[in-house]
Design a protein around this motif. Structure first.
Motif, short mmCIF file in Angstrom:
data_model
loop_
_atom_site.label_atom_id
_atom_site.label_comp_id
_atom_site.label_asym_id
_atom_site.label_seq_id
_atom_site.Cartn_x
_atom_site.Cartn_y
_atom_site.Cartn_z
N ARG A 89 75.84 24.91 110.49
CA ARG A 89 75.73 26.35 110.66
C ARG A 89 74.28 26.70 110.96
O ARG A 89 73.39 26.50 110.13
CB ARG A 89 76.24 27.07 109.40
CG ARG A 89 77.74 26.83 109.25
CD ARG A 89 78.41 27.60 108.15
NE ARG A 89 79.86 27.44 108.29
CZ ARG A 89 80.76 27.87 107.42
NH1 ARG A 89 80.36 28.49 106.31
NH2 ARG A 89 82.05 27.68 107.64
N TYR A 93 74.10 31.96 112.60
CA TYR A 93 75.49 31.99 112.16
C TYR A 93 75.65 33.08 111.10
O TYR A 93 75.01 33.05 110.05
CB TYR A 93 75.90 30.63 111.58
CG TYR A 93 77.33 30.57 111.11
CD1 TYR A 93 78.35 30.14 111.96
CD2 TYR A 93 77.67 30.95 109.82
CE1 TYR A 93 79.67 30.08 111.52
CE2 TYR A 93 78.98 30.90 109.38
CZ TYR A 93 79.98 30.47 110.23
OH TYR A 93 81.28 30.42 109.79
N VAL A 95 78.14 34.85 108.46
CA VAL A 95 79.34 34.41 107.73
C VAL A 95 80.52 35.36 107.91
O VAL A 95 81.65 35.02 107.55
CB VAL A 95 79.04 34.24 106.23
CG1 VAL A 95 78.02 33.13 106.01
CG2 VAL A 95 78.55 35.55 105.60
N ALA A 101 83.37 32.04 112.24
CA ALA A 101 83.72 32.68 110.97
C ALA A 101 84.98 33.51 111.12
O ALA A 101 85.83 33.56 110.22
CB ALA A 101 82.55 33.55 110.49
N LYS A 104 88.02 31.14 111.16
CA LYS A 104 88.37 30.64 109.83
C LYS A 104 88.89 31.75 108.93
O LYS A 104 89.62 31.49 107.97
CB LYS A 104 87.15 29.98 109.18
CG LYS A 104 86.75 28.66 109.83
CD LYS A 104 85.55 28.06 109.13
CE LYS A 104 85.18 26.72 109.74
NZ LYS A 104 86.20 25.70 109.50
N PRO A 106 87.17 35.90 108.23
CA PRO A 106 85.92 36.49 107.72
C PRO A 106 85.94 36.84 106.24
O PRO A 106 84.90 37.14 105.67
CB PRO A 106 85.75 37.74 108.59
CG PRO A 106 87.10 38.03 109.15
CD PRO A 106 87.77 36.70 109.29
N HIS A 108 86.16 34.90 103.86
CA HIS A 108 85.32 33.93 103.15
C HIS A 108 83.87 34.42 103.11
O HIS A 108 83.21 34.32 102.07
CB HIS A 108 85.40 32.57 103.83
CG HIS A 108 86.78 32.00 103.89
ND1 HIS A 108 87.52 31.73 102.77
CD2 HIS A 108 87.56 31.66 104.96
CE1 HIS A 108 88.71 31.24 103.13
NE2 HIS A 108 88.75 31.18 104.46
N GLY A 109 83.40 34.93 104.23
CA GLY A 109 82.04 35.47 104.28
C GLY A 109 81.90 36.73 103.45
O GLY A 109 80.88 36.94 102.79
N LYS A 135 75.90 30.98 103.64
CA LYS A 135 76.61 29.89 104.32
C LYS A 135 77.17 28.90 103.31
O LYS A 135 78.31 28.43 103.44
CB LYS A 135 75.67 29.21 105.31
CG LYS A 135 75.28 30.10 106.49
CD LYS A 135 74.10 29.58 107.27
CE LYS A 135 73.68 30.58 108.34
NZ LYS A 135 72.43 30.24 109.01
N SER A 138 80.16 30.57 101.48
CA SER A 138 81.33 30.72 102.34
C SER A 138 82.00 29.37 102.60
O SER A 138 83.23 29.28 102.66
CB SER A 138 80.95 31.40 103.66
OG SER A 138 80.05 30.61 104.41
N GLU A 142 85.88 28.59 101.61
CA GLU A 142 86.86 28.05 102.56
C GLU A 142 87.57 26.83 101.99
O GLU A 142 88.78 26.68 102.10
CB GLU A 142 86.16 27.67 103.87
CG GLU A 142 85.61 28.85 104.65
CD GLU A 142 84.60 28.42 105.69
OE1 GLU A 142 84.55 27.21 106.02
OE2 GLU A 142 83.84 29.27 106.19
#
Length: 508
Positions: A89, A93, A95, A101, A104, A106, A108-109, A135, A138, A142
């Motif tokens: 990352r 980047y 999150v 992101a 996957k 968002p 998570h961020g 990062k 997150s 994940e």
């Protein structure tokens, strides 16, 4: 060496070799490509400069690695530190909003930032959605980090590879630890004043089931401080001495600051070479955007404006220049801080408005730097400003537009100069000492415009010292004059090489 662009070696404090290569298959976020690039650069240094005699790779004393701030990955500490998740990352980047992101999810961020919000101090730089801590959290949200996974910055990874061998026999022979530095760890939450992982960060990690001891870098040192000698096998493979020291790394922007402020003359002592660096020394980058850093005797932090402080490396001499006529005196017990901010204004506006290199040179020669333009511009390329004005809705101000292109250029360059003035004024208002810079080294494309340099020097003096005054009195310097100069060296790789030299040349 710099993990993103060039490689530099120095001898007697001058650059003797530099080289840059493009990323293989544009794989800038592939950790294996980083190391392949380092090996290629070292091989190129060996073959491209065979006539360097005692400056060849066989005489290398130390290596320092700089990398992009907040670029990171997870490594498997139980499997020789190999990358455990990919891609890495990078610095930009986000999150929440980055494309990967979004793929996957968002959420998570979002959860990572909510967690940081519960624990991090209000103005801490670790609260950023592009910061290393966000990062790490997150990644864990994940998929929970497994035993042995450790956070590793870009330069940490190259340092790890230089220090360690590949797989070996024995139950714990494959275990590897991550060593890092003050500069890279700032956005991870490291307390650069107390030089420790702060309680709020430890609590933040524990609240999601992570142990700071097992996830964060094991050791954090000053940039340029010795970490150990190079791995014997790595040294033989790369053609380096087995006595080569690997020292603490740094970030690109800080390495570039060190490069820009280093002396430009040959000298036989490192302290003399760095003697022009003192509180009030500043560097302004006039690239696509405008960024500035200034050495301060006080720590400054303000998340609203994106202002934060890096600790100046303890391995570099802090010199007392007040003792005129005497040799520089190294101050070992005083911390200096690299205080900085970055605007969205910069030279990108010149490309946007259609100014080519030839036209810029021609029109600049027609502008009198001692005369103010009646135009009052704030030359953003798009909506939103962060420093020295924190306003995400701020619109570009480029009206009225004169018919004469020379007058238009004059107004734009003056507008960027005003942002520079306001930036230094804000740093002083927020607590930087001295409140006014005394020497401003300039790098980036804008540094080459001599007329603009004269304009900026005049306007900095008038804005910060008062119109008609060349000097100002401050608590830390009796009399301070602002001088604007073009930096001779600007590559991060040169700054990293100086950090390596600083340790290698220390007297026992």
């Amino acid at each position: 060496m710099n993990t993103n662009t060039p490689f530099s070696t120095i001898g007697w404090f001058r650059e003797i070799h530099s080289h840059a290569i493009p990323w293989k298959n544009n794989a800038y976020d592939n950790a294996n490509t980083w190391m392949e690039s380092v090996e290629y650069l070292l091989e190129h240094a060996r073959t491209a400069a065979p006539g360097l005699d005692n400056h060849s790779l066989e005489h290398v004393k130390a290596i320092c690695v700089s990398g992009t701030s907040a670029s990171c990955l997870l490594v498997d500490g139980k499997n020789v530190g190999r990358p455990s998740r990919s891609p890495s990352r990078m610095y930009n980047y986000n999150v929440i909003s980055s494309e990967t992101a979004k793929v996957k999810d968002p959420i998570h961020g979002v959860r990572a930032l909510e967690q940081i919000d519960k624990f991090a101090p209000q103005d801490h730089t670790a609260r950023s959605a592009t910061g290393t801590l966000a990062k790490l959290l997150s990644w864990h949200d994940e998929k929970p980090l497994r035993q042995g996974e450790r956070l590793c910055h870009q330069s940490d990874y190259i340092t790890l590879r230089l220090l360690s061998d590949d797989k070996a026999c024995g139950s714990r022979r494959n275990e590897r630890f991550v060593y890092s530095d003050w500069h890279n760890c700032l956005k991870l939450g490291y307390d650069v004043r107390q030089l420790e992982w702060p309680p709020w960060l430890i609590d933040c990690l524990e609240s999601v089931g992570l142990s700071a001891e097992h996830v964060l870098p094991t050791k954090v040192v000053s940039p340029g401080e010795a970490l150990g000698t190079i791995s014997m096998n790595v040294a033989r493979r790369l053609g380096l001495p087995e006595t080569t020291l690997i020292v603490g790394g740094t970030t690109d922007s800080n390495a570039a600051f060190i490069a820009a402020t280093a002396g430009g003359v040959a000298t036989d002592t490192f302290s003399s070479f760095m003697a022009e660096v003192e509180p009030g020394t500043a560097v302004v980058s006039l690239g696509s955007t405008l960024a500035m850093k200034q050495i301060s005797e006080t720590y400054v932090e303000n998340a609203r404006y994106g202002v934060y402080s890096h600790r100046y490396p303890s391995t570099l001499p802090r010199v007392d220049n007040d003792k005129k006529g005497n040799d520089p005196v190294v101050k070992e017990d005083e911390a200096w801080w690299l205080v900085g901010g970055a605007s969205n204004v910069g030279c990108a506006i010149l490309r946007q408005e259609g100014f080519g290199v030839d036209e810029l040179n021609e029109l600049s020669a027609q502008i009198d730097p001692s005369i103010e333009s009646p135009l009052s511009y704030y030359p953003l390329t798009s909506k939103g400003e962060r420093f020295p004005i924190a306003n995400g809705d701020m619109e570009p101000q480029l009206e009225p537009k004169p018919l004469n292109r020379r007058d238009y250029l004059h107004g734009i360059l003056q507008g960027i100069s005003t942002v520079e003035n306001d930036g230094f004024a804000l740093l002083g208002k927020l607590g930087a000492t001295p409140k006014v810079p005394n020497k401003v080294w300039t790098c980036g494309g804008g540094a080459q415009n001599k007329m603009w340099t004269q304009m900026r020097q005049r306007r900095l003096r008038e804005a910060l010292l008062g119109k008609g005054n060349d000097h100002v009195t401050s608590s830390s310097t009796s009399t301070c004059s602002i001088e604007v100069l073009e930096a001779e060296n600007t590559e991060a790789s040169y700054g990293a090489a100086l950090l390596a030299a600083a340790h290698a040349l220390q007297k026992p």
